[in-house]
Motif scaffolding. Structure first.
Motif, short mmCIF file in Angstrom:
data_model
loop_
_atom_site.label_atom_id
_atom_site.label_comp_id
_atom_site.label_asym_id
_atom_site.label_seq_id
_atom_site.Cartn_x
_atom_site.Cartn_y
_atom_site.Cartn_z
N ILE A 162 -9.71 -1.62 2.95
CA ILE A 162 -8.63 -0.38 2.92
C ILE A 162 -9.48 0.96 3.47
CG2 ILE A 162 -7.32 1.33 1.49
CD1 ILE A 162 -6.73 -0.98 -0.34
N HIS B 95 0.80 -1.23 0.03
CA HIS B 95 -0.23 -0.01 0.09
C HIS B 95 0.84 1.18 -0.12
CE1 HIS B 95 -3.57 -2.41 1.53
NE2 HIS B 95 -2.52 -3.30 1.98
N ALA C 90 -2.66 0.42 -3.82
CA ALA C 90 -2.62 -0.83 -3.41
C ALA C 90 -2.68 -1.93 -4.56
CB ALA C 90 -3.51 -1.19 -2.63
#
Lengths: 826, 204
Positions: A717, A676, A696
């Motif tokens: 996320i 990420h 990501a």
């Protein structure tokens, strides 16, 4: 809930950009007959029941209408810690519309103690006895004390006001370190302390390695209590028929274990109970079974003589805690940033223990160390500490996110201290690609190419360009931060002794019409696994997905299964369905071979037909074969197998329950990972963090439904970002929860988040049937850690370190103050 | 420290009284309806209860999440913040009334499905109505416009990525099919969502 097959719809040009439908690779799965490459025109179907949801016709728990349905309300403790001296419900029984009232003694007389979702004693932890209603002592604000069923919810809530409870208030403890201090109030007096368990995860000699390292640094890190907040809260409906059979509808992730527990609590044979898991408006662990309200509605319904519904209020939902961890760590490393030793004392403030399962997140919180890194010497001690906050329940990430955060902070701190690029420090520490499978103290890592995923996300984010932009921004006095994070996500856990198991069961049934139904023990909280399972089975049988329906969550019809957790649904229920479908195909091949006078090996199942490849004109439709088996099976030569229904369990894979000679074990079979990059700007005056880019790359092995995996990542996320920056369930010092609504508990809104950009890598698991790894939780840790690293990177020019989450304006300003104004607050 | 709480003397139940109520008239998805309501009932309770339109959801009863969004006299409203009695005479459109009568999807609904804009689907009423509201006012919104328009709604599954994508795609479809409403493109002034969105200067 039965997922109805979607209506077939014509393909249009818009479909051209749809991700490839099916990515199972031949190296891993030599048996499958499905096409290896995305075939033109055979694209992954849209999410099932999308049309119902989009037009308001999809039923959730609260939408179920039963004649005479009564409504339940629960009286909850206003005290964090108190003895219950007396409960008098006399007046409530006379109130308007009231049909049943339960005080603790009523519930105790009819019900056994609550079984735990995950019994701590299985892993050596302390435990206690939990009742449906607390009649002797309450250990947190919100613990259920009494309940009412009435004709309207308003009447039920009004009647609660008439129930009198006399409490003797006891001193409460809400902070985990306070709870560990000598003389602290005891949440469970019989324990003698407030420590449920310590889980050690160690290899080598960390203390010696750290002491001998050329460099070392220490730090503390605190994540706040925050949870999952699904949009649909929990709810349950119980209805007894005249013969005494119980039907229970639940907004739950685990219908079969829920039924087993109801059987235990109510003293009713399991087959006298039908549990139906309704369509879920999000689960995320919040809807694990094990709550007191499950048997409570059953008792109320029996007492009232009519069906009873209870729906959790948002304030009730916000009681359920998770993810409150602290780390006190020391890490030793060399000049290149190679980690030589890690010591981390992890403390989880799990609230008061209850029958809910979330306390066990303290286990993966330690187990996940040392993540993607090859570290010979480490010593992680993960403590589960009870306090007088409400208990935890499961929360996506399940403790793995806190290990990710701590490790990724350590790496960034090392990089900053050595003046190295954080990407380079990750690279020198990664487990090399050629060393898999790789053992750590409590993980047998299946496969991985960590450097590949990191490189990919650096390219995706134009990392060099970002650093150049950062330089310019800093020159202009702006606080621009770039945060990297690499997340290892153990998935599919199997904990023998509990109902948290790593396998599951599916049945495939073919009807004479050629219609196919999959009945499976895994459930969907809205992830789309029903669509993917249908797609897998349809691919095995060479029929359109629309011809396959999927039934989940009904204990009367589905095989016993464990439901939805630990990102396991496709790897277990999906794999079991594939095995069952292959057996069905074999049986139908036998019949078709006889009917077409063709060798079974020469038959091809495709496009809804069974065709002899050597004589392509020799073909029967899938439905014709099925109908012939029903009509003529056992009565014609070669039609020897009349049963077109097969149940299979996927065999356990890559579990190592018995410790090896070095004491190593592994309760998780698959280890997806993700890399990420977060980009933020911090306003030093206001403390506001502006997150404006997020990139990501994930690797969960082979992917059945790329678009659904992307969706999982987006959600995970975002949850990690929410935890990094805003979400918080604070308590007052005397144990009162402060966040009781979404105006206090700040989940991200559309304007708070950037468009997350994704790319993927596929390193198949050598152990699973389809080469898949878990997908669903990956991203929580990465979102969390990347944001925290980015904010700290932004604050670096000020010399500030922000290690108290969430990194909301007060905490960011406090971090800036601590660095720039050491004398005191501004 | 031990505190002995003195309980208040038990109060006797009040006289069992009728809950005050009334009959109201509504036009619901184009059809006239007369319903008996309690004065204390919220519009969302009547829509889901007496009217049986369960597509409108409840996520918070507090105006925060938007799952109870519907249209009252053409304006989108969070129906958990509206007393049913105050809607007497109003014209309501719920999520059930958005598509065609045969369950056919409109461009926005189809764009949501095609773009995988939702997972559990619980939040859809708010996101669909907010998108519709935006596209009725602006047939070519920017990504920021869409995010502003969705800001009153919560979703926990999608991170809004595909919701935003779907809204932009729906705008494109409307423009392509000529169903876009251009009436307010030239209109100046703030849009409803502007008030509650933090707009920042250019990013570095």
């Amino acid at each position: 809930m039965t997922q109805s097959p979607p209506r077939p719809r014509p393909r249009d040009d818009g479909e051209a950009t749809t991700p490839p439908p099916f990515a199972v690779t031949p190296e891993v799965d030599g048996d499958t007959a499905v096409d290896r490459e995305p075939a033109p025109g055979r694209l992954h179907p849209l999410r099932r029941d999308g049309d119902l949801l989009l037009t308001g016709r999809a039923e959730f728990l609260d939408d179920i209408a039963l004649p005479g349905l009564l409504h339940a309300a629960v009286l909850r403790s206003p005290h964090a810690h108190a003895r219950v001296l007396r409960v008098d419900a006399t007046a409530a029984r006379q109130a308007r519309g009231v049909r049943a009232v339960l005080a603790p003694e009523d519930a105790d007389a009819q019900a056994a103690p609550l079984p735990a979702f995950f019994e701590p004693s299985i892993v050596g932890g302390k435990t206690s006895t939990f009742r449906i209603l607390a009649g002797t002592k309450v250990t947190y604000v919100g613990e259920a004390v009494a309940a009412v069923a009435a004709e309207t919810l308003a009447d039920a809530e009004a009647a609660l006001e008439l129930i009198e409870v006399e409490y003797e208030v006891l001193p409460a403890v809400v902070d985990a370190e306070d709870a560990l201090a000598p003389g602290a109030p005891l949440v469970f007096g019989e324990w003698g302390d407030n420590l449920l368990a310590v889980f050690p995860f160690a290899e080598g000699d960390a203390a010696a390695a750290v002491a001998a390292a050329p460099h070392r640094l220490s730090g503390e890190l605190h994540t706040q209590r925050h949870h999952t907040a699904p949009m649909e809260t929990r709810g349950y409906i119980a209805s007894w028929d005249r013969a005494g059979r119980l039907t229970f509808w639940g907004s739950t992730q685990n219908p079969h274990p829920l039924r087993t527990n109801l059987s235990t609590v109510l003293g009713l044979p399991e087959d006298r109970i039908r549990v139906i898991a309704t369509r879920l408006g999000g689960g995320f662990g919040h809807k694990f079974n094990g709550y007191a309200e499950e048997p409570l509605v059953c008792l109320l319904a029996r007492a009232a003589g009519g069906p009873v519904k209870w729906v959790e209020t948002r304030a009730d939902a916000l009681l359920v805690g998770a993810r409150e961890f602290s780390h006190r760590f020391t890490v030793g490393y060399d000049d290149t940033g190679r980690i030589l030793g890690i010591q981390d004392r992890v403390v989880g403030n799990i609230g008061a223990l209850g029958s809910w399962g979330g306390w066990s997140m303290t286990f993966p919180a330690g187990m996940t160390f040392p993540g993607p890194y090859k570290v010979a010497d480490y010593d992680i001690q993960s403590h589960a500490v009870v306090t007088n906050k409400a208990p935890w329940n499961g929360a996506r990430g399940y403790g793995k996110e806190t290990a990710c955060l701590a490790l990724e902070r350590m790496v960034d701190l090392i990089a900053a201290e050595r003046g190295l690029d954080p990407a380079d420090v990750r690279r020198v520490n990664f487990i090399p690609e050629d060393e898999f499978p790789f053992w750590t103290a409590a993980k047998h890592l299946d496969s991985g190419n960590y450097a590949g995923a990191l490189d990919k996300v650096l390219a995706l984010s134009d990392y060099r360009g970002l650093r150049a932009r950062q330089e310019r921004a800093r020159a202009g006095g702006r606080l621009f931060g770039i945060g990297l994070a690499f997340e290892l996500t153990p998935e599919g856990g199997d904990f023998a002794g509990s109902f948290v198991r790593g396998y599951d069961t599916s049945t495939v049934r073919v009807y004479p019409s050629g219609a196919v139904t999959v009945l499976t023990g895994v459930t969907s909280p809205g992830t789309g696994n029903e669509t993917s399972i249908a797609h897998l089975v349809a691919s095995e049988l060479g029929i359109p997905s629309e011809q396959v329906s999927v039934v989940q969550g009904d204990t009367d019809t589905c095989p016993y299964g464990f439901g939805n957790f630990t990102s396991r649904s496709l790897a277990t229920g999906g794999a079991a369905a594939v095995l069952a479908a292959r057996e069905i195909r074999d049986r139908m091949s036998g019949a078709a071979a006889a009917l077409l006078d063709c060798a079974a090996d020469d038959l091809r199942f495709a496009d809804g037909n069974v065709t002899c490849v050597t004589v392509p004109t020799s073909s029967l439709s899938f439905a014709e074969v099925a109908e012939t088996v029903y009509r003529r099976g056992l009565a014609a030569p070669g039609l020897d197998q009349p049963l077109l229904e097969v149940t299979r369990v996927d065999l356990p894979h890559n579990f190592h329950h018995v410790p090896d000679e070095q004491g190593r074990f592994s309760a998780y079979p698959s280890y997806p990972y993700s890399a990420h990059v977060a980009v933020v700007e911090v306003d030093a005056e206001t403390g506001v963090v502006d997150l404006f880019e997020f990139h990501a790359v994930d690797d969960c092995g082979n992917v059945v439904s790329p678009r659904f995996v992307e969706g999982q990542l987006y959600g995970a996320i975002s949850m990690g970002i929410g935890g990094a920056l805003w979400e918080h369930q604070p308590y007052t010092t005397d144990g009162q929860p402060v966040a009781t609504q979404f105006k206090h508990y700040l989940t991200p809104r559309a304007g708070d988040l950037p468009a997350i950009r994704l790319d993927s890598q596929h390193t198949p698991s050598p152990f699973t049937l389809l080469g898949t790894k878990g997908a669903g939780e990956s991203g929580v840790g990465g979102g969390l850690a990347a944001c925290v690293n980015a904010v700290n990177d932004a604050l670096a020019p000020l010399g500030a370190t922000a290690h108290h989450l969430p990194l909301n304006p007060p905490n960011v300003l406090a971090a800036i103050d601590a660095a720039t104004n050491p004398g005191g607050a501004r | 420290m031990t505190i002995q709480e003195t309980p208040s003397p038990p109060s006797l139940p009040e006289e069992v009284e009728e809950v005050p109520g009334r009959e109201i008239t509504l036009t619901v998805n184009g059809r006239p309806r007369r319903v008996r309501i309690e004065d204390r009932q919220l519009l969302v309770e009547v829509v889901r209860g007496q009217l049986g339109l369960i597509g409108t959801k409840v996520g918070c009863y507090n105006g925060d999440c938007g799952a109870c969004t519907l249209q009252v006299d053409g304006e989108i409203r969070k129906s958990c913040l509206v007393l049913a009695a105050s809607a007497d005479g109003a014209e309501l459109t719920t999520i059930e009334g958005v598509g065609g009568p045969d369950g056919a999807l409109d461009e926005i609904q189809q764009a949501f499905w095609d773009n995988d804009a939702f997972q559990c689907g619980f939040c859809l009423p708010g996101h669909l109505f907010a998108t519709r509201d935006l596209l009725d006012a602006d047939d070519d919104p920017s990504e920021q416009d869409v995010r502003d328009a969705l800001v009153g709604n919560l979703c926990r599954c999608t991170g809004y990525v595909n919701l935003v994508k779907a809204a932009l795609d729906a705008a494109q479809r409307r423009r392509t099919t000529g169903t876009a409403d251009r009436r307010s493109i030239e209109e100046e002034g703030p849009r409803p969502a502007d008030a509650c969105t933090l707009h920042r200067g250019p990013r570095p």
